[in-house]
Each structure stands twice: as C-alpha cells, then as structure tokens.
Design a protein around this motif. Structure first.
Motif, PDB file in Angstrom:
ATOM      1  N   ALA A 167       0.840  -1.209   0.000  1.00  0.00           N
ATOM      2  CA  ALA A 167       0.000   0.000   0.000  1.00  0.00           C
ATOM      3  C   ALA A 167       0.874   1.258   0.000  1.00  0.00           C
ATOM      4  O   ALA A 167       0.577   2.229  -0.700  1.00  0.00           O
ATOM      5  N   TRP A 168       1.949   1.225   0.771  1.00  0.00           N
ATOM      6  CA  TRP A 168       2.865   2.364   0.843  1.00  0.00           C
ATOM      7  C   TRP A 168       3.515   2.603  -0.514  1.00  0.00           C
ATOM      8  O   TRP A 168       3.577   3.741  -0.998  1.00  0.00           O
ATOM      9  N   VAL A 169       3.996   1.532  -1.162  1.00  0.00           N
ATOM     10  CA  VAL A 169       4.661   1.652  -2.463  1.00  0.00           C
ATOM     11  C   VAL A 169       3.675   2.161  -3.511  1.00  0.00           C
ATOM     12  O   VAL A 169       3.977   3.081  -4.274  1.00  0.00           O
ATOM     13  N   ARG A 170       2.466   1.584  -3.538  1.00  0.00           N
ATOM     14  CA  ARG A 170       1.456   2.017  -4.504  1.00  0.00           C
ATOM     15  C   ARG A 170       1.102   3.481  -4.309  1.00  0.00           C
ATOM     16  O   ARG A 170       1.011   4.254  -5.266  1.00  0.00           O
ATOM     17  N   SER A 171       0.932   3.886  -3.075  1.00  0.00           N
ATOM     18  CA  SER A 171       0.597   5.278  -2.768  1.00  0.00           C
ATOM     19  C   SER A 171       1.721   6.216  -3.213  1.00  0.00           C
ATOM     20  O   SER A 171       1.467   7.287  -3.791  1.00  0.00           O
ATOM     21  N   GLN A 219       3.774  10.099  -7.325  1.00  0.00           N
ATOM     22  CA  GLN A 219       4.857  10.440  -8.247  1.00  0.00           C
ATOM     23  C   GLN A 219       4.408  10.494  -9.705  1.00  0.00           C
ATOM     24  O   GLN A 219       4.977  11.239 -10.491  1.00  0.00           O
ATOM     25  N   THR A 220       3.418   9.674 -10.063  1.00  0.00           N
ATOM     26  CA  THR A 220       3.009   9.570 -11.469  1.00  0.00           C
ATOM     27  C   THR A 220       1.665  10.236 -11.753  1.00  0.00           C
ATOM     28  O   THR A 220       1.383  10.565 -12.898  1.00  0.00           O
ATOM     29  N   GLY A 221       0.820  10.393 -10.736  1.00  0.00           N
ATOM     30  CA  GLY A 221      -0.521  10.919 -10.931  1.00  0.00           C
ATOM     31  C   GLY A 221      -1.442   9.941 -11.656  1.00  0.00           C
ATOM     32  O   GLY A 221      -2.502  10.320 -12.122  1.00  0.00           O
ATOM     33  N   SER A 222      -1.046   8.689 -11.711  1.00  0.00           N
ATOM     34  CA  SER A 222      -1.812   7.681 -12.445  1.00  0.00           C
ATOM     35  C   SER A 222      -2.008   6.431 -11.605  1.00  0.00           C
ATOM     36  O   SER A 222      -1.031   5.806 -11.183  1.00  0.00           O
ATOM     37  N   ALA A 262      -0.555   3.411 -13.655  1.00  0.00           N
ATOM     38  CA  ALA A 262       0.912   3.361 -13.578  1.00  0.00           C
ATOM     39  C   ALA A 262       1.357   2.923 -12.185  1.00  0.00           C
ATOM     40  O   ALA A 262       2.285   2.126 -12.044  1.00  0.00           O
ATOM     41  N   ALA A 263       0.689   3.435 -11.148  1.00  0.00           N
ATOM     42  CA  ALA A 263       1.047   3.079  -9.770  1.00  0.00           C
ATOM     43  C   ALA A 263       0.895   1.581  -9.539  1.00  0.00           C
ATOM     44  O   ALA A 263       1.775   0.940  -8.938  1.00  0.00           O
ATOM     45  N   LEU A 264      -0.195   1.013 -10.027  1.00  0.00           N
ATOM     46  CA  LEU A 264      -0.405  -0.431  -9.856  1.00  0.00           C
ATOM     47  C   LEU A 264       0.639  -1.231 -10.631  1.00  0.00           C
ATOM     48  O   LEU A 264       1.201  -2.203 -10.111  1.00  0.00           O
ATOM     49  N   ASP A 265       0.900  -0.834 -11.867  1.00  0.00           N
ATOM     50  CA  ASP A 265       1.894  -1.540 -12.685  1.00  0.00           C
ATOM     51  C   ASP A 265       3.286  -1.455 -12.060  1.00  0.00           C
ATOM     52  O   ASP A 265       4.007  -2.452 -11.988  1.00  0.00           O
TER      53      ASP A 265
END
Length: 106
Positions: free
Chosen positions: A40-44, A49-52, A55-58
């Motif tokens: 959850a921390w990494v995804r957040s 950082q990406t606004g997407s 992209a965050a999930l990938d």
C-alpha cells in the motif's frame, strides 16, 4: 476455560523484514508478509509520483517482482528493515518510467 500449554508462546513473534526476505526463497508466505507490509505504501508513493492509478499499480507489481527476483542481493543494512532496499528498486523503476514517457512525448 482454555489455556495455553505450559511453555507455549503466548504471542506471535514478529519477524523483521530481513528475516522475511531471508526465508522467502523457501517460504513464499514470508515474501507475502513482506509484500503486505509495504504494498500500500509503495502504490501510494507511485500514485503521488506519477498521478496515475494504472501506472502506480503496474509499477508496484514490477517493484515486488524485481524484489522477488533479486532476493539473493538483499543486504540488511538498515537494522532489519527492507524498506530502503525496496524503495531503491521503486526509485529506479520510477526513473525508467519517466525516461520512457519523455522519449514517447519527444
């Protein structure tokens, strides 16, 4: 009344990230526990950082895939925490993501 047998542990031992990563090659549940601590921390972080969301999930999935593939390279240099190592992987992936996007828009 139910009670613990004499000498039985009355609490679960909390393993450090380093313990989990050392065990992960033989115990996939150890890697799952590490994943659960940080996903959850990494995804957040990637989302900010990406606004997407996509992209965050990938990028999150790729971060943990790379972490899994490079378990043997993990060195405990943060008193049992795997966060700096994992963040290093994430940061490198983010750099690649931005470089790829700059090339595509150029």
């Amino acid at each position: 009344i139910w009670s613990e047998p004499l000498g039985a542990a009355t609490h679960h031992e909390i393993r450090t990230d380093a313990d989990l990563l050392a065990a992960a090659s033989k115990d996939p549940l150890a890697f799952r526990e590490f994943y659960d601590r940080y996903a959850a921390w990494v995804r957040s972080w990637f989302q900010r950082q990406t606004g997407s969301d996509t992209a965050a999930l990938d990028l999150t999935a790729e971060t943990f895939a790379q972490a899994w593939r490079s378990l043997k390279r993990f060195r405990d240099e943060a008193e049992g925490s795997g966060a700096p190592w994992l963040f290093g992987i994430a940061r490198n992936l983010l750099r690649q993501y931005h470089k790829h996007n700059r090339i595509e828009t150029a």
